[in-house]
Design a protein around this motif. Structure first.
Motif, mmCIF file in Angstrom:
data_model
loop_
_atom_site.group_PDB
_atom_site.id
_atom_site.type_symbol
_atom_site.label_atom_id
_atom_site.label_comp_id
_atom_site.label_asym_id
_atom_site.label_seq_id
_atom_site.Cartn_x
_atom_site.Cartn_y
_atom_site.Cartn_z
ATOM 1 N N ASN A 1 0.799 -1.224 0.000
ATOM 2 C CA ASN A 1 0.000 0.000 0.000
ATOM 3 C C ASN A 1 0.834 1.277 0.000
ATOM 4 O OD1 ASN A 1 -2.508 -1.117 -0.392
ATOM 5 N ND2 ASN A 1 -2.688 -1.683 1.771
ATOM 6 N N LYS A 2 2.073 1.201 0.475
ATOM 7 C CA LYS A 2 2.968 2.354 0.280
ATOM 8 C C LYS A 2 3.228 2.550 -1.218
ATOM 9 C CE LYS A 2 5.573 2.517 4.645
ATOM 10 N NZ LYS A 2 6.885 2.197 5.300
ATOM 11 N N ALA A 3 3.437 1.466 -1.926
ATOM 12 C CA ALA A 3 3.643 1.576 -3.379
ATOM 13 C C ALA A 3 2.371 2.114 -4.034
ATOM 14 C CB ALA A 3 4.031 0.220 -3.966
ATOM 15 N N PHE A 4 1.219 1.570 -3.641
ATOM 16 C CA PHE A 4 -0.062 2.039 -4.181
ATOM 17 C C PHE A 4 -0.239 3.538 -3.938
ATOM 18 C CE2 PHE A 4 -4.536 3.064 -3.208
ATOM 19 C CZ PHE A 4 -5.129 2.775 -4.429
ATOM 20 N N THR A 5 0.073 3.981 -2.724
ATOM 21 C CA THR A 5 -0.096 5.396 -2.369
ATOM 22 C C THR A 5 0.828 6.294 -3.183
ATOM 23 O OG1 THR A 5 -0.725 4.793 -0.106
ATOM 24 C CG2 THR A 5 0.024 7.052 -0.458
ATOM 25 N N ALA A 6 2.085 5.877 -3.314
ATOM 26 C CA ALA A 6 3.058 6.704 -4.046
ATOM 27 C C ALA A 6 2.622 6.887 -5.491
ATOM 28 C CB ALA A 6 4.449 6.082 -3.967
ATOM 29 N N ARG A 7 2.015 5.860 -6.085
ATOM 30 C CA ARG A 7 1.517 5.997 -7.445
ATOM 31 C C ARG A 7 0.180 6.741 -7.487
ATOM 32 N NH1 ARG A 7 0.246 8.016 -11.259
ATOM 33 N NH2 ARG A 7 -0.534 7.070 -13.169
ATOM 34 N N SER A 8 -0.643 6.537 -6.485
ATOM 35 C CA SER A 8 -1.979 7.141 -6.492
ATOM 36 C C SER A 8 -1.931 8.660 -6.441
ATOM 37 C CB SER A 8 -2.804 6.626 -5.307
ATOM 38 O OG SER A 8 -3.095 5.260 -5.484
ATOM 39 N N PHE A 9 -0.897 9.195 -5.783
ATOM 40 C CA PHE A 9 -0.770 10.651 -5.682
ATOM 41 C C PHE A 9 0.550 11.163 -6.264
ATOM 42 C CE2 PHE A 9 -3.512 9.308 -2.103
ATOM 43 C CZ PHE A 9 -4.678 9.917 -2.514
ATOM 44 N N ASP A 10 1.286 10.302 -6.949
ATOM 45 C CA ASP A 10 2.549 10.694 -7.587
ATOM 46 C C ASP A 10 3.461 11.442 -6.624
ATOM 47 O OD1 ASP A 10 1.472 9.527 -9.815
ATOM 48 O OD2 ASP A 10 1.107 11.387 -10.904
ATOM 49 N N MET B 1 -10.136 14.210 -14.826
ATOM 50 C CA MET B 1 -9.430 14.827 -15.942
ATOM 51 C C MET B 1 -8.138 14.059 -16.222
ATOM 52 S SD MET B 1 -10.106 18.765 -14.665
ATOM 53 C CE MET B 1 -9.393 19.628 -16.075
ATOM 54 N N ASP B 2 -7.725 14.013 -17.482
ATOM 55 C CA ASP B 2 -6.528 13.246 -17.835
ATOM 56 C C ASP B 2 -5.337 13.735 -17.016
ATOM 57 O OD1 ASP B 2 -8.012 11.833 -19.714
ATOM 58 O OD2 ASP B 2 -7.529 13.224 -21.326
ATOM 59 N N GLY B 3 -4.646 12.801 -16.405
ATOM 60 C CA GLY B 3 -3.472 13.139 -15.616
ATOM 61 C C GLY B 3 -3.760 13.372 -14.141
ATOM 62 N N ALA B 4 -5.033 13.427 -13.765
ATOM 63 C CA ALA B 4 -5.358 13.631 -12.343
ATOM 64 C C ALA B 4 -5.054 12.355 -11.549
ATOM 65 C CB ALA B 4 -6.821 14.028 -12.178
ATOM 66 N N TRP B 5 -4.780 12.540 -10.269
ATOM 67 C CA TRP B 5 -4.407 11.412 -9.407
ATOM 68 C C TRP B 5 -5.483 10.338 -9.335
ATOM 69 C CZ3 TRP B 5 -3.255 15.530 -5.193
ATOM 70 C CH2 TRP B 5 -2.018 16.129 -5.445
ATOM 71 N N ILE B 6 -5.059 9.076 -9.442
ATOM 72 C CA ILE B 6 -6.022 7.987 -9.329
ATOM 73 C C ILE B 6 -6.478 7.788 -7.877
ATOM 74 C CG2 ILE B 6 -5.345 6.798 -11.443
ATOM 75 C CD1 ILE B 6 -3.597 4.938 -9.872
ATOM 76 N N GLY C 1 7.468 4.836 0.609
ATOM 77 C CA GLY C 1 6.865 4.699 -0.724
ATOM 78 C C GLY C 1 7.447 5.746 -1.657
ATOM 79 N N VAL C 2 7.942 5.307 -2.801
ATOM 80 C CA VAL C 2 8.631 6.220 -3.727
ATOM 81 C C VAL C 2 8.161 5.953 -5.158
ATOM 82 C CG1 VAL C 2 10.896 6.819 -4.697
ATOM 83 C CG2 VAL C 2 10.660 6.381 -2.238
ATOM 84 N N PRO C 3 7.751 7.008 -5.903
ATOM 85 C CA PRO C 3 7.328 6.826 -7.295
ATOM 86 C C PRO C 3 8.499 6.403 -8.193
ATOM 87 C CG PRO C 3 6.604 8.964 -6.435
ATOM 88 C CD PRO C 3 7.598 8.409 -5.453
ATOM 89 N N LEU C 4 8.174 5.694 -9.256
ATOM 90 C CA LEU C 4 9.174 5.324 -10.275
ATOM 91 C C LEU C 4 8.887 6.156 -11.521
ATOM 92 C CD1 LEU C 4 9.064 1.424 -9.855
ATOM 93 C CD2 LEU C 4 10.733 3.025 -8.870
ATOM 94 N N LEU C 5 9.883 6.897 -11.961
ATOM 95 C CA LEU C 5 9.679 7.810 -13.091
ATOM 96 C C LEU C 5 10.408 7.370 -14.347
ATOM 97 C CD1 LEU C 5 9.533 9.860 -10.391
ATOM 98 C CD2 LEU C 5 9.176 11.467 -12.272
ATOM 99 N N SER C 6 9.763 7.609 -15.476
ATOM 100 C CA SER C 6 10.394 7.383 -16.778
ATOM 101 C C SER C 6 10.116 8.616 -17.630
ATOM 102 C CB SER C 6 9.788 6.131 -17.420
ATOM 103 O OG SER C 6 10.253 5.973 -18.738
ATOM 104 N N ASP C 7 11.186 9.317 -18.021
ATOM 105 C CA ASP C 7 11.022 10.566 -18.787
ATOM 106 C C ASP C 7 10.059 11.531 -18.094
ATOM 107 O OD1 ASP C 7 12.708 9.579 -20.787
ATOM 108 O OD2 ASP C 7 11.046 8.598 -21.821
ATOM 109 N N GLY C 8 10.184 11.639 -16.801
ATOM 110 C CA GLY C 8 9.388 12.602 -16.059
ATOM 111 C C GLY C 8 7.964 12.164 -15.758
#
Lengths: 132, 132, 132, 132
Positions: free
Chosen positions: A56-65, D43-48, A98-105
């Motif tokens: 859920n830390k992974a889920f959270t980091a992606r859910s709110f970037d 909206m496109d790009g908004a947090w899931i 929890g840390v986001p994984l980025l590719s080209d920003g």
């Protein structure tokens, strides 16, 4: 665009290497761009209560970037997001690891780590993410 | 006595090899003697709805020390365990793909597979378990 | 690759047009490639119990890349997936009305419809999906 | 007396226009006088992670006929409603972005916004509500 299983394995392996250096067994999980689990590993001796937390830390980091540690500092009593931890059916984790994984920003997944104190979890998560 | 992370990796790798032979991407999960997740992998392209199912097939197989396919045949309407699938907060899976892991006749963990039809899931779970 | 908000609006509008032809108000929901909600509309007079169902029919169709009606026929008592409806925290819907959205043969989202009988829901979902 | 789908669309459109001005993609949801979802758009790009939050900010604003920001100030530790965020199965959101919709002094629905910081969410929610 999303993280793949090969990405997840590399990220988890890097995290486990750092965890061994710290001498602290960890749970490490990676989610894809949709917040869905790609892979999870619990090192022998790591807390069983941390299975859910790492995922859920992974889920959270992606859910709110955002890193969960940063979300946490905005979610303390009196701060702008206090109460967010009860949303999303209890899946929002508001402490370090929890840390986001980025590719080209662009955020294309995230890693979540749980098994030690906050500083250890964050250190391992950063080592894991840097292998992406 | 319990399955370890090293065991889980070996079991998952064997399952994935079988899945590739079938040409069907799978979710594969392994739990320990306490029913707690040790490791999970979702092969690229495998169903996201099967993350939860694979983990809970493994949970179920350990929780009742039985293959989920066998539990399922006892859990149809009119049979002795009908209704068991709503127990344990929805974690009991009553269809093929969950197989206990035995050591010296003792169940020390389980593997759960989801991503194909029942026969495919069972085939992959058996290949995975036989690597234990 | 995923369905966008503009896609979702077009899909929902097409579904609502079909629903009006049938004289049956509906809930219509569209999810993205990660199974996450993009948009939902409940036509005036449509069942409030169908809010959840429409969203989760879309979730299910994306989670297993299948129409919910087809999943349902595999999930009846005695069939290979009986019990799947209790997985994923109650989000799996196994009756007609959920249809995947495809782009170049890849599932990039799904639409879910609820508000009428099974045949009506399916008809509206197909009309909606065909606008994608 | 309740907000309708046509109302919800107008409210959401006004919110999205304000969100575009701010350059911050948002989730916007509208509920009826029963607290039940009428419409939601991401909206496109908004947090899931904000799908759930926007819907539940609207639910909360109607459930207590109050802006979620005002409820939040009463729900901090030591205040009279501290703990309310765990009621209603985790659906109560106690931070800015949920605003009641009034007709002749009566609350007939609510709008919920999530996707930015608290100030942005509130600004967008107010713009949305003022279109009612």
């Amino acid at each position: 665009k999303t993280a793949t299983l090969e990405d997840a394995r590399r990220v988890i392996a890097a995290g486990e290497e750092r965890a061994r250096e710290l001498g602290q067994p960890m749970n490490i999980a990676v989610v894809d761009s949709g917040g869905n689990l790609i892979a999870h590993e619990r090192m022998d001796g790591a807390w069983i209560g941390s299975v859910d937390i790492s995922i859920n830390k992974a889920f959270t980091a992606r859910s709110f970037d955002i890193e969960t540690e940063a979300l946490g500092s905005n979610s303390q009593p009196g701060n702008q997001f206090f109460g967010i931890h009860t949303s999303n059916h209890g899946r929002i984790m508001i402490f370090a690891g929890g840390v986001p994984l980025l590719s080209d920003g662009e955020v294309v997944g995230a890693v979540g780590v749980s098994g030690g104190d906050g500083k250890q979890d964050q250190t391992v998560a950063e080592a894991a993410a840097s292998a992406f």
